[in-house]
Design a protein around this motif. Structure first.
Motif, mmCIF file in Angstrom:
data_model
loop_
_atom_site.group_PDB
_atom_site.id
_atom_site.type_symbol
_atom_site.label_atom_id
_atom_site.label_comp_id
_atom_site.label_asym_id
_atom_site.label_seq_id
_atom_site.Cartn_x
_atom_site.Cartn_y
_atom_site.Cartn_z
ATOM 1 N N ASP A 1 61.659 -24.618 -52.130
ATOM 2 C CA ASP A 1 60.661 -24.212 -53.124
ATOM 3 C C ASP A 1 59.425 -23.601 -52.482
ATOM 4 N N HIS A 2 59.495 -23.330 -51.165
ATOM 5 C CA HIS A 2 58.349 -22.793 -50.440
ATOM 6 C C HIS A 2 58.882 -22.132 -49.168
ATOM 7 N N PRO A 3 58.230 -21.090 -48.671
ATOM 8 C CA PRO A 3 58.729 -20.443 -47.456
ATOM 9 C C PRO A 3 58.925 -21.392 -46.282
ATOM 10 N N ASP B 1 65.856 -24.197 -58.860
ATOM 11 C CA ASP B 1 66.311 -25.523 -58.421
ATOM 12 C C ASP B 1 67.283 -25.398 -57.256
ATOM 13 N N GLY B 2 66.897 -24.634 -56.237
ATOM 14 C CA GLY B 2 67.769 -24.428 -55.091
ATOM 15 C C GLY B 2 67.533 -25.461 -54.005
ATOM 16 N N ALA B 3 68.586 -25.809 -53.288
ATOM 17 C CA ALA B 3 68.497 -26.762 -52.187
ATOM 18 C C ALA B 3 69.591 -26.472 -51.174
ATOM 19 N N ASN C 1 67.710 -16.699 -49.520
ATOM 20 C CA ASN C 1 68.249 -16.225 -50.794
ATOM 21 C C ASN C 1 67.872 -17.165 -51.934
ATOM 22 N N LEU C 2 67.925 -18.469 -51.678
ATOM 23 C CA LEU C 2 67.522 -19.432 -52.705
ATOM 24 C C LEU C 2 66.063 -19.232 -53.100
ATOM 25 N N LEU C 3 65.216 -19.041 -52.101
ATOM 26 C CA LEU C 3 63.788 -18.877 -52.383
ATOM 27 C C LEU C 3 63.533 -17.625 -53.208
ATOM 28 N N ARG C 4 64.268 -16.561 -52.921
ATOM 29 C CA ARG C 4 64.019 -15.292 -53.609
ATOM 30 C C ARG C 4 64.649 -15.234 -54.991
ATOM 31 N N HIS C 5 65.814 -15.842 -55.171
ATOM 32 C CA HIS C 5 66.601 -15.577 -56.370
ATOM 33 C C HIS C 5 66.865 -16.791 -57.259
ATOM 34 N N ALA C 6 66.764 -18.001 -56.728
ATOM 35 C CA ALA C 6 67.362 -19.159 -57.405
ATOM 36 C C ALA C 6 66.341 -20.016 -58.140
ATOM 37 N N ALA D 1 60.139 -24.245 -46.315
ATOM 38 C CA ALA D 1 61.419 -24.949 -46.459
ATOM 39 C C ALA D 1 62.548 -24.183 -45.787
ATOM 40 N N VAL D 2 62.443 -22.855 -45.748
ATOM 41 C CA VAL D 2 63.475 -22.039 -45.090
ATOM 42 C C VAL D 2 63.526 -22.375 -43.608
ATOM 43 N N HIS D 3 62.365 -22.446 -42.973
ATOM 44 C CA HIS D 3 62.315 -22.759 -41.544
ATOM 45 C C HIS D 3 62.756 -24.205 -41.288
ATOM 46 N N HIS D 4 62.385 -25.105 -42.187
ATOM 47 C CA HIS D 4 62.767 -26.505 -42.030
ATOM 48 C C HIS D 4 64.285 -26.662 -42.114
ATOM 49 N N ALA D 5 64.899 -25.995 -43.067
ATOM 50 C CA ALA D 5 66.352 -26.077 -43.210
ATOM 51 C C ALA D 5 67.055 -25.533 -41.973
ATOM 52 N N ALA D 6 66.568 -24.422 -41.435
ATOM 53 C CA ALA D 6 67.180 -23.847 -40.239
ATOM 54 C C ALA D 6 67.049 -24.781 -39.048
ATOM 55 N N SER D 7 65.899 -25.437 -38.932
ATOM 56 C CA SER D 7 65.697 -26.381 -37.830
ATOM 57 C C SER D 7 66.642 -27.568 -37.934
ATOM 58 N N LEU D 8 66.822 -28.096 -39.146
ATOM 59 C CA LEU D 8 67.753 -29.204 -39.339
ATOM 60 C C LEU D 8 69.189 -28.787 -39.037
#
Length: 337
Positions: free
Chosen positions: A16-18, A62-64, A55-60, A20-27
């Motif tokens: 739900d925030h930019p 309730d994305g996770a 893609n979730l951030l741009r288009h979705a 989060a993209v970096h956090h997901a990649a790190s995990l």
């Protein structure tokens, strides 16, 4: 405790925030290393997770992203789930250069190349699920497809649930354990039960439960569901509130619940039950952190998802906010595997 201390525990990132993209990649990078992937595959997993989360951030809506180490043979699943508009043309979206937003449109085509396996299902007005699977080098082929989410109570790092799977000549055996309560002590109970499982997963299911009962005495105790799949059959044996359902495109089939009691406290004599299981069906074994009534509203789209996507869909759409939640989904064992 590391979020990946228990290989069954799923990392979950709400996108739900930019950041989060970096956090997901790190995990994903951390999980890929822990899964035994080589350096190139580790980076492929991180790059692809960045693309899916972006893609979730741009288009979705309730994305996770769910990052899940495979419970057998090594490897990693990265699953993106949303309740967005769905893809009107999923085949075109997988083509390099295709875009609905004026961007380069290389994302989904790159996803197909970066992952060892890619599963995608979408329904306009419902949403999209994508699973990118990365396999460890020299991983033995599994007997059937498998999906898993094992999610701690929100705000907790330790997960009181755990799960494991083992393939052997006698069939596929799976376990879901729900340590009583949540937090560290519940996690210790579920981990103790899983250790017993790994010591001899091919043993008769009542014998496995008896060994778990002895190992958990004096501690927190747990609910345990055991499942053994052979061609055409599913054998279930359980104590406590871990449920089994057989599902397919045509609906929800037989169900089985555990006997009343607690493994490690007041366990009754385990009574196994055998169910007929068609090759086209899947078995869902889940703790009570997944709402018991989810089958009542299950759509053909949901029930038709492959195991690796169905597990994530249950964790995303039917998870309790008051408990740990685990869903293990396995395809049927076929006669030629």
């Amino acid at each position: 405790m590391s979020v990946f201390a228990d290989a069954a525990v799923t990392a979950h990132v709400v996108v739900d925030h930019p950041s989060a993209v970096h956090h997901a990649a790190s995990l994903a990078r951390d999980a890929a290393r822990a899964s035994g992937l080589d350096a190139t595959a580790v980076e492929r997993a991180a790059v692809l997770t960045t693309e899916l989360a972006g893609n979730l951030l741009r288009h979705a809506v309730d994305g996770a992203v769910y990052v899940q180490r495979l419970p057998q043979n090594g490897g990693l699943d990265v699953v993106a789930v949303d309740r967005g508009p769905g893809m009107a043309s999923p085949d075109r979206a997988m083509t390099d250069g295709y875009s609905t937003t004026g961007t380069l449109g290389s994302g989904m085509g790159a996803a197909r190349r970066l992952a060892d396996e890619l599963a995608l299902r979408t329904l306009p007005g419902v949403g999209t699920l994508i699973c990118a699977r990365f396999r460890a080098p020299d991983a033995a082929p599994a007997r059937a497809d498998l999906g898993l989410v094992c999610l701690p109570l929100r705000g907790e790092e330790a997960c009181g649930d755990s799960a494991a799977v083992a393939d052997a000549p006698g069939g596929r055996t799976a376990v879901v354990v729900d340590g009583l309560g949540h937090g560290v002590e519940a996690a210790e109970a579920s981990a103790a039960a899983v250790r017993v499982f790994h010591e001899g997963p091919e043993r008769p299911l009542p014998e496995l439960l008896g060994a778990m009962d002895r190992a958990l005495r004096g501690g927190r105790g747990a609910a345990v569901g055991l499942l053994r799949l052979r061609p055409g059959t599913a054998e279930h044996c359980g104590i406590g509130n871990v449920r089994l359902l057989l599902v397919g495109h045509d609906g929800v089939g037989p169900r089985a619940a555990g006997q009343p009691g607690v493994v490690g406290w007041n366990m009754p004599r385990p009574l196994p039950r055998s169910l007929s299981m068609p090759e086209t069906s899947a078995a869902v074994l889940h703790s009570d952190g997944i709402a018991a009534r989810w089958p009542d509203t299950a759509t053909p789209f949901l029930l038709g998802l492959p195991p690796r996507l169905l597990a994530a869909a249950l964790g995303h759409g039917h998870r309790s906010v008051r408990d740990d939640a685990t869903a293990l989904v396995t395809g049927a064992v076929r006669r030629n595997t």
